[in-house]
Write an enzyme that holds these catalytic residues in place. Structure first.
Site, mmCIF file in Angstrom:
data_model
loop_
_atom_site.group_PDB
_atom_site.id
_atom_site.type_symbol
_atom_site.label_atom_id
_atom_site.label_comp_id
_atom_site.label_asym_id
_atom_site.label_seq_id
_atom_site.Cartn_x
_atom_site.Cartn_y
_atom_site.Cartn_z
ATOM 1 N N THR A 337 0.850 -1.186 0.000
ATOM 2 C CA THR A 337 0.000 0.000 0.000
ATOM 3 C C THR A 337 0.886 1.237 0.000
ATOM 4 O O THR A 337 1.906 1.278 0.699
ATOM 5 C CB THR A 337 -0.960 0.007 1.209
ATOM 6 N N HIS A 389 2.849 -11.754 14.062
ATOM 7 C CA HIS A 389 3.960 -12.300 14.848
ATOM 8 C C HIS A 389 3.767 -13.783 15.165
ATOM 9 O O HIS A 389 4.706 -14.455 15.615
ATOM 10 C CB HIS A 389 4.078 -11.505 16.152
#
Length: 418
Positions: A337, A389
């Site tokens: 983006t 994560h």
């Protein structure tokens, strides 16, 4: 008599909202002609007639949510346009104040005007009437958000199981929607979210709640890639039929090379499994008047710079013209983006869908940078990698972003990685 049925659009799409009827009752339609536009969670779909004839019935109105497989209209081959129902003439004469709203009610076969217990004529969608009957709600007591006074299923759902207002209050004319009582219309404009905006909001919230999302940052000296682009852009455009050389192809190629080295960044969690994608379909976020969409550039490992630039340009044009197909939006493995086109200096992008990471590009700003023992003004860009994560550890995320940085700062190396 042929039914117009909401077709299966994709496995993940079960319903859509009718945006507009291109044809009205009594109109002649050709086989394969576009007659109604449907907005789904991902794209706008054009529904066609499978038969030539006359549209004799419309069973769902603009704004109604309809399920895949449901019949929304009927076409009769060679049928004449239906004459106006004589019983409708009397109500119009008796209640001229309802003339304007009635003109927008689509078909006589699927009336949206309901006679309530208080003898007040209420304009409501079929879904709203059905829900009101199930909940025992008098539609006259429901205040619609629609400025034209049409009660939709969302209005009935919001009304909930509240007790019906006294008959004396119900009989009083509704001068404005309920929302006007809550806000000052001279100071606040209330606009209902589109279906796509609602879906995007829901999914972004789900991602933030269901992933262990972290963001790591770095900065890129854009000097070399800008110089290379300036040297080659004219020859590139001439050699590739007008395709322009932008920065997105450099970043896409750099990301693809980094994904090969760090496969966890190109993975996703499915249940209690990690699926490592062996393909490289990079989504590119595109801003449209209806919100952000992320079409995918397929097989970026097999495309050269010109093919990537042409794909991005084509997808962006289709997105702004509402011509994206579902296959353009599904199955991406990573997303880029670029908030820099709007002037963003730094941000923490949100992971797209079930992917593991997203790269955020930002504005290029000249800043004083130490180059050897000297301070020089260099065009710098902050980049951000938001990642899950649960899949990607800190070493992998930092290594991935560092590799992207190194490749952009030494763009000739991208040719070796291609």
């Amino acid at each position: 008599m042929a039914d117009i049925i909401v077709p299966e659009l994709a496995e993940s799409i079960t319903e859509g909202e009718i945006v507009r009827w291109v044809k009205q009752v009594g109109d002649h339609v050709e086989k394969g002609e576009f007659i109604v536009e449907l907005e789904t969670d991902k794209v706008n779909a054009e529904i066609i007639s499978e038969e030539a004839g006359v549209l004799t019935e419309i069973l769902a109105n603009e704004g109604d949510v309809v399920e895949v497989g449901s019949v929304i209209a009927k076409v009769e081959e060679g049928a004449a346009a239906p004459a106006p129902a004589p019983q409708e003439a009397a109500p119009k004469a008796e209640e001229p104040k309802q003339e304007a709203p009635k003109a927008e009610v689509k078909p006589a076969a699927a009336p949206v005007v309901e006679e309530t217990s208080s003898n007040e004529r209420v304009i409501a969608s079929p879904a709203a009437r059905k829900l009101a009957r199930e909940k025992g709600i008098d539609l006259a007591a429901v205040s619609p958000v629609d400025p034209q006074g049409r009660v939709r299923v969302q209005d009935v759902a919001a009304f909930g199981n509240a007790p019906v207002a006294p008959a004396a209050q119900q009989a009083a004319p509704k001068a404005a929607p309920a929302v006007a009582k809550a806000v000052d219309e001279s100071r606040v404009e209330v606009v209902k979210m589109t279906r796509r905006q609602q879906t995007a909001a829901k999914r972004l919230l789900e991602v933030s709640q269901t992933t262990a999302m972290l963001t790591t940052f770095n900065e890129i000296d854009m000097t070399n890639v800008m110089a290379l682009r300036n040297r080659k852009k004219d020859a590139f455009q001439e050699a590739h039929d007008g395709t322009r050389l932008g920065f997105m192809s450099f970043f896409t190629k750099a990301v693809t090379a980094a994904l090969k080295k760090y496969p966890a960044v190109n993975a996703k969690i499915v249940g209690d499994e990690i699926h490592y994608n062996k393909f490289f379909d990079v989504g590119v976020a595109v801003s449209t008047p209806d919100g952000l969409v992320v079409p995918n550039v397929r097989d970026t490992d097999r495309k050269n710079f010109a093919e990537i630039e042409a794909s991005i340009s084509d997808l962006a044009t289709k997105a702004r013209n509402k011509k994206l197909a579902l296959q353009d939006l599904e199955g991406g493995s990573f997303t880029i983006t670029n908030g820099g086109v709007f002037g963003s200096l730094m941000s923490t992008p949100i992971i797209n869908g079930d992917q593991a990471a997203i790269l955020g590009m930002h504005n290029i700003v000249k800043r004083p940078i130490a180059v050897g023992d000297e301070i020089q003004l260099r065009p710098m860009m902050y980049v951000a990698l938001s990642y899950d994560h649960r899949i990607i550890n800190g070493k992998e995320s930092v290594g991935f972003l560092k590799m992207v940085k190194d490749l952009i700062e030494n763009p000739e190396d991208l040719l070796l990685e291609a």
